[in-house]
Write an enzyme that holds these catalytic residues in place. Sequence first.
Site, mmCIF file in Angstrom:
data_model
loop_
_atom_site.group_PDB
_atom_site.id
_atom_site.type_symbol
_atom_site.label_atom_id
_atom_site.label_comp_id
_atom_site.label_asym_id
_atom_site.label_seq_id
_atom_site.Cartn_x
_atom_site.Cartn_y
_atom_site.Cartn_z
ATOM 1 N N LYS A 162 -4.944 16.932 -25.117
ATOM 2 C CA LYS A 162 -5.015 17.205 -23.628
ATOM 3 C C LYS A 162 -6.208 16.855 -23.037
ATOM 4 O O LYS A 162 -7.236 16.742 -23.393
ATOM 5 C CB LYS A 162 -4.902 18.991 -23.448
ATOM 6 C CG LYS A 162 -3.456 19.381 -24.252
ATOM 7 C CD LYS A 162 -3.281 20.559 -23.817
ATOM 8 C CE LYS A 162 -3.962 21.514 -24.842
ATOM 9 N NZ LYS A 162 -3.891 23.007 -24.876
ATOM 10 N N HIS A 221 -7.459 14.037 -32.895
ATOM 11 C CA HIS A 221 -8.102 12.876 -32.777
ATOM 12 C C HIS A 221 -9.483 13.218 -31.683
ATOM 13 O O HIS A 221 -9.427 14.187 -31.066
ATOM 14 C CB HIS A 221 -7.267 11.783 -31.955
ATOM 15 C CG HIS A 221 -6.056 11.502 -32.624
ATOM 16 N ND1 HIS A 221 -4.931 12.017 -32.173
ATOM 17 C CD2 HIS A 221 -5.792 10.788 -33.957
ATOM 18 C CE1 HIS A 221 -3.918 11.838 -33.089
ATOM 19 N NE2 HIS A 221 -4.475 11.013 -33.940
ATOM 20 N N ASP A 252 -2.033 27.499 -24.957
ATOM 21 C CA ASP A 252 -3.391 26.953 -25.587
ATOM 22 C C ASP A 252 -3.712 27.801 -26.784
ATOM 23 O O ASP A 252 -3.118 29.011 -26.866
ATOM 24 C CB ASP A 252 -4.398 26.658 -24.858
ATOM 25 C CG ASP A 252 -5.601 26.110 -25.283
ATOM 26 O OD1 ASP A 252 -5.490 25.381 -25.913
ATOM 27 O OD2 ASP A 252 -6.865 26.835 -24.995
ATOM 28 N N CYS A 297 -6.160 8.715 -27.970
ATOM 29 C CA CYS A 297 -4.712 9.096 -28.417
ATOM 30 C C CYS A 297 -3.889 9.246 -27.321
ATOM 31 O O CYS A 297 -4.609 9.429 -26.101
ATOM 32 C CB CYS A 297 -4.710 9.947 -29.462
ATOM 33 S SG CYS A 297 -5.293 11.578 -28.830
ATOM 34 N N ASP A 351 -7.344 28.261 -28.784
ATOM 35 C CA ASP A 351 -8.468 28.831 -28.838
ATOM 36 C C ASP A 351 -8.563 29.369 -27.271
ATOM 37 O O ASP A 351 -8.637 28.636 -26.413
ATOM 38 C CB ASP A 351 -9.565 27.893 -29.038
ATOM 39 C CG ASP A 351 -9.168 27.302 -30.560
ATOM 40 O OD1 ASP A 351 -8.422 28.128 -31.337
ATOM 41 O OD2 ASP A 351 -9.524 26.065 -30.818
HETATM 42 MG MG LIG Z 1 -8.748 26.901 -25.203
HETATM 43 ZN ZN LIG Z 2 -4.516 12.972 -30.211
#
Ligand SMILES: [Mg+2]
Ligand SMILES: [Zn+2]
Length: 196
Positions: A116, A99, A16, A112, A18
Amino acid sequence: MGQRKINKAKPAVILDRDGVLTQRHLLTWQKKQLKLSPKIAPLIRKFNNKNIPVIVITNQPVVARGWISEKGVERLHQILQKRLNKNGAFIDKFYFCPHHSKATLKKYKKECGCRKPKIGLFKKAAKEFNINLSHSVTVGDMTQDILAGKRARTKTILVKTGHAGKDNKYKVFPNFIVKDPTNALKLAYKLLSPLK
Ligand SMILES: [Mg+2]
Ligand SMILES: [Zn+2]
């Protein structure tokens, strides 16, 4: 006669952004908010040296909010890439979802398949890098990261930095929970390197 050619899919480590690759886990849209997680570059380099792809998959609803363009996100990724390069490391590819179902910008307003915990971007990366997801490891700080990693059949590591899995969006059971991203990468390396 001759050897049968086997197209051997590789393991990968899927990070990931951030709260894992970078320190700030809140919405990020400015260069000044970017800071690599401490001591992470030399650990990424270990994977680079073994030809194990290091992939970043990140939700970036800041694009849907209109705070930054897709090009702008790509520029931020180039900055991160340069900082890693200075330490002899690199990310094989950054994938992001721009999105959101409640987007301000119409263009990005949709359910979408790439945000995740959906795994559209995992599948895309697997195709582009010939990755065997079931031999791979996902590292995240949110429940959506862990759920996506599970759905993609990877092993999952939750870090106790960033959101530390306390966003409570999904009920998830990561395979491992570790203190911070450096510990996650050390563990991922142990899990992946025997496979070569
Ligand atoms: Mg994160
Ligand atoms: Zn998306």
